[in-house]
Design a protein around this motif. Structure first.
Motif, PDB file in Angstrom:
ATOM      1  N   PHE A   1      18.168 106.221 112.999  1.00  0.00           N
ATOM      2  CA  PHE A   1      17.588 106.187 111.663  1.00  0.00           C
ATOM      3  C   PHE A   1      17.191 107.602 111.261  1.00  0.00           C
ATOM      4  O   PHE A   1      16.647 108.352 112.077  1.00  0.00           O
ATOM      5  CB  PHE A   1      16.349 105.285 111.629  1.00  0.00           C
ATOM      6  N   ASN A   2      17.482 107.959 110.005  1.00  0.00           N
ATOM      7  CA  ASN A   2      17.109 109.261 109.439  1.00  0.00           C
ATOM      8  C   ASN A   2      16.218 109.063 108.223  1.00  0.00           C
ATOM      9  O   ASN A   2      16.430 108.143 107.431  1.00  0.00           O
ATOM     10  CB  ASN A   2      18.345 110.043 108.989  1.00  0.00           C
ATOM     11  N   ARG A   3      15.239 109.959 108.086  1.00  0.00           N
ATOM     12  CA  ARG A   3      14.402 109.996 106.882  1.00  0.00           C
ATOM     13  C   ARG A   3      14.251 111.443 106.441  1.00  0.00           C
ATOM     14  O   ARG A   3      13.803 112.289 107.213  1.00  0.00           O
ATOM     15  CB  ARG A   3      13.025 109.390 107.158  1.00  0.00           C
TER      16      ARG A   3
ATOM     17  N   HIS B   1      15.490 106.817 117.181  1.00  0.00           N
ATOM     18  CA  HIS B   1      16.698 106.338 117.847  1.00  0.00           C
ATOM     19  C   HIS B   1      16.334 105.297 118.898  1.00  0.00           C
ATOM     20  O   HIS B   1      15.444 105.513 119.721  1.00  0.00           O
ATOM     21  CB  HIS B   1      17.444 107.492 118.527  1.00  0.00           C
TER      22      HIS B   1
ATOM     23  N   ALA C   1      14.932  97.277 111.465  1.00  0.00           N
ATOM     24  CA  ALA C   1      15.470  98.059 110.357  1.00  0.00           C
ATOM     25  C   ALA C   1      14.647  97.897 109.083  1.00  0.00           C
ATOM     26  O   ALA C   1      14.490  98.852 108.309  1.00  0.00           O
ATOM     27  CB  ALA C   1      16.917  97.667 110.104  1.00  0.00           C
TER      28      ALA C   1
ATOM     29  N   PHE D   1      13.573 105.257 105.822  1.00  0.00           N
ATOM     30  CA  PHE D   1      14.678 105.619 106.712  1.00  0.00           C
ATOM     31  C   PHE D   1      15.985 104.958 106.288  1.00  0.00           C
ATOM     32  O   PHE D   1      16.012 103.862 105.729  1.00  0.00           O
ATOM     33  CB  PHE D   1      14.365 105.182 108.144  1.00  0.00           C
ATOM     34  N   ARG D   2      17.090 105.647 106.605  1.00  0.00           N
ATOM     35  CA  ARG D   2      18.436 105.106 106.499  1.00  0.00           C
ATOM     36  C   ARG D   2      18.953 104.831 107.905  1.00  0.00           C
ATOM     37  O   ARG D   2      18.600 105.536 108.848  1.00  0.00           O
ATOM     38  CB  ARG D   2      19.369 106.100 105.801  1.00  0.00           C
ATOM     39  N   LYS D   3      19.804 103.834 108.049  1.00  0.00           N
ATOM     40  CA  LYS D   3      20.271 103.401 109.365  1.00  0.00           C
ATOM     41  C   LYS D   3      21.723 103.766 109.596  1.00  0.00           C
ATOM     42  O   LYS D   3      22.557 103.666 108.692  1.00  0.00           O
ATOM     43  CB  LYS D   3      20.085 101.889 109.508  1.00  0.00           C
ATOM     44  N   ARG D   4      22.041 104.168 110.811  1.00  0.00           N
ATOM     45  CA  ARG D   4      23.418 104.302 111.281  1.00  0.00           C
ATOM     46  C   ARG D   4      23.441 103.849 112.734  1.00  0.00           C
ATOM     47  O   ARG D   4      22.906 104.522 113.607  1.00  0.00           O
ATOM     48  CB  ARG D   4      23.927 105.733 111.159  1.00  0.00           C
TER      49      ARG D   4
ATOM     50  N   LEU E   1      11.619 100.171 109.174  1.00  0.00           N
ATOM     51  CA  LEU E   1      11.989 101.583 109.009  1.00  0.00           C
ATOM     52  C   LEU E   1      12.521 101.861 107.601  1.00  0.00           C
ATOM     53  O   LEU E   1      12.261 102.929 107.039  1.00  0.00           O
ATOM     54  CB  LEU E   1      13.011 101.970 110.075  1.00  0.00           C
ATOM     55  N   LYS E   2      13.234 100.910 107.023  1.00  0.00           N
ATOM     56  CA  LYS E   2      13.698 101.095 105.647  1.00  0.00           C
ATOM     57  C   LYS E   2      12.507 101.216 104.702  1.00  0.00           C
ATOM     58  O   LYS E   2      12.505 102.052 103.782  1.00  0.00           O
ATOM     59  CB  LYS E   2      14.590  99.936 105.234  1.00  0.00           C
TER      60      LYS E   2
END
Length: 215
Positions: free
Chosen positions: A24-26, A37, A9, A17-20, A12-13
């Motif tokens: 991860f979404n950017r 994913h 994480a 990116f944001r995590k769920r 990716l941060k």
């Protein structure tokens, strides 16, 4: 799986990116979202039979999936929320598509030493660079024109999504050219009715008669 996603994480941060959970979404430009994913293979049902080389047991393994979602490509519907899942994306790749020399999908065992490190190396060297190729709508169009839909992770009907993107940008001549090339090749009989409706809905009724089918 949660531990491996958690250990990656930070990487990716730092990349925006944001995590769920395991996804991860950017947000990129132009209504584009990049997706990563961590996908864990599900438990096979009791009646499931393994066939070596054809259908192999994957439970206890994971892989990395990547996607690019484009808001102007709404042919298949809108996501149910603002969070974008990999299956919502119009451009999709698994890590097996991106690793050099790989001819099959690539999975790693969850409970082995350095599993998280393998994922991190794959993200850094192959996954994130693939996503970085698609920072904007114009970049996606350029890659499509250079390589075609399948090579960039789109479906066989990806040209329809590209035409929608051209239309969204006001480039109607490019949209028409893309569709003319698409209908110049035979399509599956089961796809012909959908294609006819698609062309008519977007003002290309004159192309409907050019559709020819194959089994």
């Amino acid at each position: 799986m949660s531990e491996i996603a958690k250990l990656n994480a930070g990487l990716l941060k730092a990349a925006g990116f944001r995590k769920r959970r395991f996804g991860f979404n950017r947000s990129a430009s132009d209504g584009i979202v990049h997706v990563v994913h961590f996908w864990m293979a599900p438990f096979e049902p009791p009646a499931w039979t393994e066939v070596p080389g054809l259908r192999e047991r994957r439970y206890g393994n994971f892989r990395l999936d990547f996607g690019v979602w484009v808001s102007d490509m709404a042919r298949s519907g809108e996501p149910k929320s603002t969070w974008i899942n990999e299956y919502n994306c119009q451009l999709r790749r698994t890590i097996g598509h991106l690793l050099p020399g790989s001819v099959n999908d690539v999975w790693w065992k969850l409970r082995v030493e350095k599993a998280a490190a393998k994922a991190e190396a794959a993200l850094t060297e192959y996954g994130l660079p693939w996503l970085d190729r698609y920072p904007s709508r114009t970049a996606i169009l350029a890659e499509f024109e250079r390589h075609g839909s399948l090579a960039i992770g789109m479906s066989p009907a990806g040209a329809l999504d590209i035409a929608d993107l051209y239309q969204a940008l006001g480039r109607d001549e490019d949209a028409r050219r893309t569709l003319a090339q698409y209908v110049s090749h035979p399509v599956l009989r089961s796809h012909a009715a959908y294609l006819s409706d698609y062309l008519a809905a977007r003002g290309y009724e004159d192309m409907v008669e050019r559709i020819h089918t194959r089994e």
